[in-house]
Scaffold this motif. Structure first.
Motif, PDB file in Angstrom:
ATOM      1  N   GLU A  78      -1.222   3.438   4.883  1.00  0.00           N
ATOM      2  CA  GLU A  78      -1.700   3.603   3.407  1.00  0.00           C
ATOM      3  C   GLU A  78      -0.574   4.154   2.744  1.00  0.00           C
ATOM      4  O   GLU A  78      -0.605   4.018   1.473  1.00  0.00           O
ATOM      5  CB  GLU A  78      -3.013   4.614   3.311  1.00  0.00           C
ATOM      6  N   SER A 106       0.904  -1.048  -0.001  1.00  0.00           N
ATOM      7  CA  SER A 106      -0.094  -0.017   0.043  1.00  0.00           C
ATOM      8  C   SER A 106       0.662   1.226  -0.067  1.00  0.00           C
ATOM      9  O   SER A 106       0.361   2.393  -0.263  1.00  0.00           O
ATOM     10  CB  SER A 106      -0.905  -0.103   1.112  1.00  0.00           C
ATOM     11  N   ASP A 160      -1.575  -3.324   3.859  1.00  0.00           N
ATOM     12  CA  ASP A 160      -2.346  -2.507   3.920  1.00  0.00           C
ATOM     13  C   ASP A 160      -3.388  -2.846   5.301  1.00  0.00           C
ATOM     14  O   ASP A 160      -2.562  -3.498   6.106  1.00  0.00           O
ATOM     15  CB  ASP A 160      -3.714  -2.736   2.883  1.00  0.00           C
ATOM     16  N   GLU A 173      -4.687   8.403   1.343  1.00  0.00           N
ATOM     17  CA  GLU A 173      -3.728   7.351   0.967  1.00  0.00           C
ATOM     18  C   GLU A 173      -2.510   7.766   0.332  1.00  0.00           C
ATOM     19  O   GLU A 173      -1.831   6.969  -0.285  1.00  0.00           O
ATOM     20  CB  GLU A 173      -4.484   6.252  -0.080  1.00  0.00           C
TER      21      GLU A 173
END
Length: 288
Positions: A103, A57, A73, A166
């Motif tokens: 993230e 991620s 994640d 994110e």
């Protein structure tokens, strides 16, 4: 009539000469134009990520190791993984931290890593965090805890759910957070935070109708480029004068759909990017 022809015969050569001498760009302008033109680049797959990294991620480049650091994640262990460009796992760094929803990663010019525990799918979280550490001393961790200055409801109405982040990047002693618009999938908001521990209100400094959901961000070593990533696309801003206003830079969108569900991006150097996808791919985008 003859007089008019004589006048035209005099003025036309003069106008041609003026156009030639005054209409040509100067060397400095011409060189600037060439310098600002992106070089021809391509996407290449470097490797598959090793099996412990099931949902990459975030990613960052480690210049001293010539390797990459990444993480999984939400719902996974609070570990950082160091891999080389062949996808070989070099090191697993186990941290005493919660992984509520990690993230993204970024790095400052002193080599500190920042972990963005900022996933907020339902826009309900009342306290988010960015964790700052140095990989040489992973036990020493600073927590940068924050809420968004413009969030008043937890959660807001579905159409206004734009408090999920994110994507973060560091530049000039500040952290910049770029939102993932889960309400309208349209507007990327930009927030600013200090890069030192404490409790803060993330300051809203701008927004831009990008028309997609942002999943990662990075700033180049010089600070003159910022890259955002969304699923299947790179968004590069060049000639950035201020990280707080990077959307004012020269914009280029690049289709990278072959990379799948792209989640993270980082600069290896001023002209080369590394990208990871949630389905386990490690990619590089740069000069041919």
């Amino acid at each position: 009539m003859k007089l008019m022809l004589k006048i035209l015969a005099f003025f036309i050569p003069v106008m041609v000469a003026l156009f030639y001498f005054l209409g040509q760009p100067s060397d400095s302008v011409a060189n600037k134009s060439v310098a600002n033109t992106p070089t021809s680049s391509k996407l290449e797959k470097l490797a598959n990520l090793p099996s412990p990294i099931s949902e990459s991620s975030g990613v960052e480049y480690l210049t001293n190791k010539k390797a990459y650091v990444t993480h999984n994640d939400a719902g996974n262990k609070p570990y950082l993984y160091v891999v080389d460009q062949k996808g070989e796992l070099l090191e697993t760094i186990k941290l005493q931290l919660p992984n509520v929803d990690w993230e993204d990663l970024t790095r400052d010019d002193a080599g500190n890593i920042y972990i963005a525990d900022t996933g907020n799918n339902d826009n309900r979280r009342r306290e988010l965090a960015v964790y700052k550490l140095n990989l040489s001393q992973p036990g020493n961790i600073e927590a940068i805890r924050f809420t968004y200055e413009d969030q008043k409801e937890f959660p807001p109405s579905p159409k206004d759910r734009n408090f999920d982040v994110e994507a973060i990047f560091w530049q000039g002693g500040k952290l910049y957070l770029v939102s993932k618009d889960r309400g309208r999938k349209e507007t990327a908001k930009v927030y600013e935070l200090p890069d030192t521990g404490g409790k803060f209100k993330a300051k809203l400094i701008g927004e831009h109708k990008l028309g997609t959901a942002v999943t990662g961000a990075a700033s180049s070593p010089s600070g003159q480029q910022v890259a955002l990533i969304s699923e299947g696309a790179l968004h590069i801003y060049r000639n950035v004068k201020s990280p707080a206003a990077f959307f004012e830079g020269d914009y280029q969108k690049i289709n990278i759909k072959e990379a799948g569900q792209t989640e993270a991006v980082a600069f290896e150097n001023e002209h080369t990017l590394v990208i990871t996808s949630e389905n386990g791919g490690l990619y590089r985008y740069g000069p041919k």
